[in-house]
Design a protein around this motif. Structure first.
Motif, PDB file in Angstrom:
ATOM      1  N   GLY A 158      75.348   1.642 -23.716  1.00 50.12           N
ATOM      2  CA  GLY A 158      75.611   2.905 -24.381  1.00 50.12           C
ATOM      3  C   GLY A 158      74.483   3.916 -24.330  1.00 50.12           C
ATOM      4  O   GLY A 158      74.627   5.017 -24.826  1.00 50.12           O
ATOM      5  N   ALA A 159      73.357   3.534 -23.745  1.00 53.84           N
ATOM      6  CA  ALA A 159      72.214   4.454 -23.655  1.00 53.84           C
ATOM      7  C   ALA A 159      72.012   4.882 -22.200  1.00 53.84           C
ATOM      8  O   ALA A 159      72.211   4.091 -21.280  1.00 53.84           O
ATOM      9  N   ARG A 160      71.621   6.124 -22.035  1.00 58.80           N
ATOM     10  CA  ARG A 160      71.363   6.616 -20.685  1.00 58.80           C
ATOM     11  C   ARG A 160      70.011   6.113 -20.185  1.00 58.80           C
ATOM     12  O   ARG A 160      69.056   6.007 -20.947  1.00 58.80           O
ATOM     13  N   ASP A 161      69.970   5.844 -18.887  1.00 63.98           N
ATOM     14  CA  ASP A 161      68.747   5.381 -18.231  1.00 63.98           C
ATOM     15  C   ASP A 161      68.512   6.277 -17.020  1.00 63.98           C
ATOM     16  O   ASP A 161      69.309   6.273 -16.081  1.00 63.98           O
ATOM     17  N   PHE A 162      67.433   7.042 -17.042  1.00 66.35           N
ATOM     18  CA  PHE A 162      67.120   7.984 -15.984  1.00 66.35           C
ATOM     19  C   PHE A 162      66.161   7.354 -14.981  1.00 66.35           C
ATOM     20  O   PHE A 162      65.184   6.720 -15.356  1.00 66.35           O
ATOM     21  N   CYS A 163      66.452   7.566 -13.697  1.00 63.35           N
ATOM     22  CA  CYS A 163      65.623   7.008 -12.627  1.00 63.35           C
ATOM     23  C   CYS A 163      64.804   8.125 -11.977  1.00 63.35           C
ATOM     24  O   CYS A 163      64.892   9.288 -12.354  1.00 63.35           O
ATOM     25  N   ASP A 164      64.023   7.752 -10.969  1.00 65.32           N
ATOM     26  CA  ASP A 164      63.176   8.726 -10.273  1.00 65.32           C
ATOM     27  C   ASP A 164      63.992   9.856  -9.642  1.00 65.32           C
ATOM     28  O   ASP A 164      63.545  11.007  -9.601  1.00 65.32           O
ATOM     29  N   THR A 165      65.176   9.526  -9.146  1.00 64.80           N
ATOM     30  CA  THR A 165      66.041  10.553  -8.556  1.00 64.80           C
ATOM     31  C   THR A 165      66.448  11.587  -9.608  1.00 64.80           C
ATOM     32  O   THR A 165      66.470  12.788  -9.328  1.00 64.80           O
ATOM     33  N   ASP A 166      66.756  11.112 -10.803  1.00 68.32           N
ATOM     34  CA  ASP A 166      67.109  12.031 -11.890  1.00 68.32           C
ATOM     35  C   ASP A 166      65.938  12.955 -12.224  1.00 68.32           C
ATOM     36  O   ASP A 166      66.124  14.149 -12.462  1.00 68.32           O
ATOM     37  N   VAL A 167      64.730  12.399 -12.229  1.00 66.06           N
ATOM     38  CA  VAL A 167      63.535  13.206 -12.505  1.00 66.06           C
ATOM     39  C   VAL A 167      63.370  14.281 -11.431  1.00 66.06           C
ATOM     40  O   VAL A 167      63.134  15.453 -11.740  1.00 66.06           O
ATOM     41  N   ALA A 168      63.532  13.902 -10.165  1.00 67.68           N
ATOM     42  CA  ALA A 168      63.399  14.866  -9.070  1.00 67.68           C
ATOM     43  C   ALA A 168      64.450  15.961  -9.178  1.00 67.68           C
ATOM     44  O   ALA A 168      64.146  17.152  -8.986  1.00 67.68           O
ATOM     45  N   ARG A 169      65.687  15.572  -9.480  1.00 62.69           N
ATOM     46  CA  ARG A 169      66.752  16.569  -9.630  1.00 62.69           C
ATOM     47  C   ARG A 169      66.455  17.500 -10.802  1.00 62.69           C
ATOM     48  O   ARG A 169      66.639  18.706 -10.710  1.00 62.69           O
ATOM     49  N   ALA A 170      65.982  16.937 -11.904  1.00 61.52           N
ATOM     50  CA  ALA A 170      65.670  17.741 -13.082  1.00 61.52           C
ATOM     51  C   ALA A 170      64.537  18.719 -12.787  1.00 61.52           C
ATOM     52  O   ALA A 170      64.583  19.883 -13.217  1.00 61.52           O
ATOM     53  N   GLN A 171      63.532  18.280 -12.058  1.00 59.07           N
ATOM     54  CA  GLN A 171      62.437  19.176 -11.704  1.00 59.07           C
ATOM     55  C   GLN A 171      62.941  20.317 -10.805  1.00 59.07           C
ATOM     56  O   GLN A 171      62.502  21.460 -10.953  1.00 59.07           O
ATOM     57  N   LEU A 172      63.860  20.005  -9.920  1.00 56.08           N
ATOM     58  CA  LEU A 172      64.465  21.054  -9.094  1.00 56.08           C
ATOM     59  C   LEU A 172      65.243  22.034  -9.971  1.00 56.08           C
ATOM     60  O   LEU A 172      65.136  23.258  -9.800  1.00 56.08           O
ATOM     61  N   ILE A 173      66.005  21.512 -10.908  1.00 53.06           N
ATOM     62  CA  ILE A 173      66.775  22.381 -11.816  1.00 53.06           C
ATOM     63  C   ILE A 173      65.829  23.293 -12.597  1.00 53.06           C
ATOM     64  O   ILE A 173      66.093  24.493 -12.745  1.00 53.06           O
ATOM     65  N   LEU A 174      64.723  22.746 -13.062  1.00 52.95           N
ATOM     66  CA  LEU A 174      63.737  23.564 -13.769  1.00 52.95           C
ATOM     67  C   LEU A 174      63.158  24.645 -12.860  1.00 52.95           C
ATOM     68  O   LEU A 174      62.997  25.795 -13.276  1.00 52.95           O
ATOM     69  N   ASP A 175      62.828  24.271 -11.634  1.00 50.81           N
ATOM     70  CA  ASP A 175      62.313  25.261 -10.683  1.00 50.81           C
ATOM     71  C   ASP A 175      63.326  26.381 -10.468  1.00 50.81           C
ATOM     72  O   ASP A 175      62.974  27.563 -10.451  1.00 50.81           O
ATOM     73  N   LEU A 176      64.585  25.994 -10.302  1.00 47.62           N
ATOM     74  CA  LEU A 176      65.629  26.986 -10.051  1.00 47.62           C
ATOM     75  C   LEU A 176      65.838  27.908 -11.239  1.00 47.62           C
ATOM     76  O   LEU A 176      65.946  29.125 -11.077  1.00 47.62           O
ATOM     77  N   THR A 177      65.897  27.322 -12.436  1.00 49.58           N
ATOM     78  CA  THR A 177      66.232  28.121 -13.621  1.00 49.58           C
ATOM     79  C   THR A 177      65.030  28.859 -14.190  1.00 49.58           C
ATOM     80  O   THR A 177      65.124  30.048 -14.499  1.00 49.58           O
ATOM     81  N   ARG A 178      63.913  28.190 -14.325  1.00 41.85           N
ATOM     82  CA  ARG A 178      62.738  28.816 -14.953  1.00 41.85           C
ATOM     83  C   ARG A 178      61.964  29.697 -13.980  1.00 41.85           C
ATOM     84  O   ARG A 178      61.617  30.825 -14.293  1.00 41.85           O
ATOM     85  N   ASP A 179      61.668  29.146 -12.818  1.00 45.10           N
ATOM     86  CA  ASP A 179      60.788  29.860 -11.880  1.00 45.10           C
ATOM     87  C   ASP A 179      61.530  30.875 -11.016  1.00 45.10           C
ATOM     88  O   ASP A 179      60.979  31.919 -10.678  1.00 45.10           O
ATOM     89  N   MET A 180      62.774  30.559 -10.649  1.00 46.47           N
ATOM     90  CA  MET A 180      63.498  31.430  -9.723  1.00 46.47           C
ATOM     91  C   MET A 180      64.594  32.251 -10.387  1.00 46.47           C
ATOM     92  O   MET A 180      65.210  33.100  -9.748  1.00 46.47           O
TER      93      MET A 180
END
Length: 110
Positions: A33-55
């Protein structure tokens, strides 16, 4: 990595994470019942942050970009599988495939 660790690492709040998961931009595994985030999720999230915050990309743009990235990854996996299958073929089949690929390249002007 659980939700709290993930949010702390990325410096995002609960609402942001929920939107990303609801949009399908992140697809964490679920264990007990708990979410488990992997390295791929971290990379995707960092991309999302770059897209939304920086760009300054809006949600619709992020949705489109993430979909295109997923398609590229899917195509790359299919290509790897096709190349592996081709390697298992005999020399004559490989020669014919190579010839056909060369013909197609000439037609496209590559």
């Amino acid at each position: 990595m659980d939700d709290r660790e993930f949010r702390r690492f990325l410096k995002i709040d609960v609402a942001v994470l929920e939107v990303w998961v609801e949009q399908g931009w992140l697809l964490p595994q679920t264990r007990d019942g708990a979410r488990d985030f992997c390295d791929t999720d971290v990379a995707r999230a960092q991309l999302i942050l770059d897209l939304t915050r920086d760009m300054g990309v809006n949600d619709a743009g992020v949705d489109l970009i993430m979909d295109l990235i997923d398609q590229i990854h899917g195509l790359r996996q299919t290509l790897r599988e096709m190349l592996a299958a081709m390697k298992e073929q005999d020399a004559e089949v490989k020669r014919r495939i190579r010839g056909k690929l060369d013909e197609l390249s000439e037609v496209r002007g590559l």
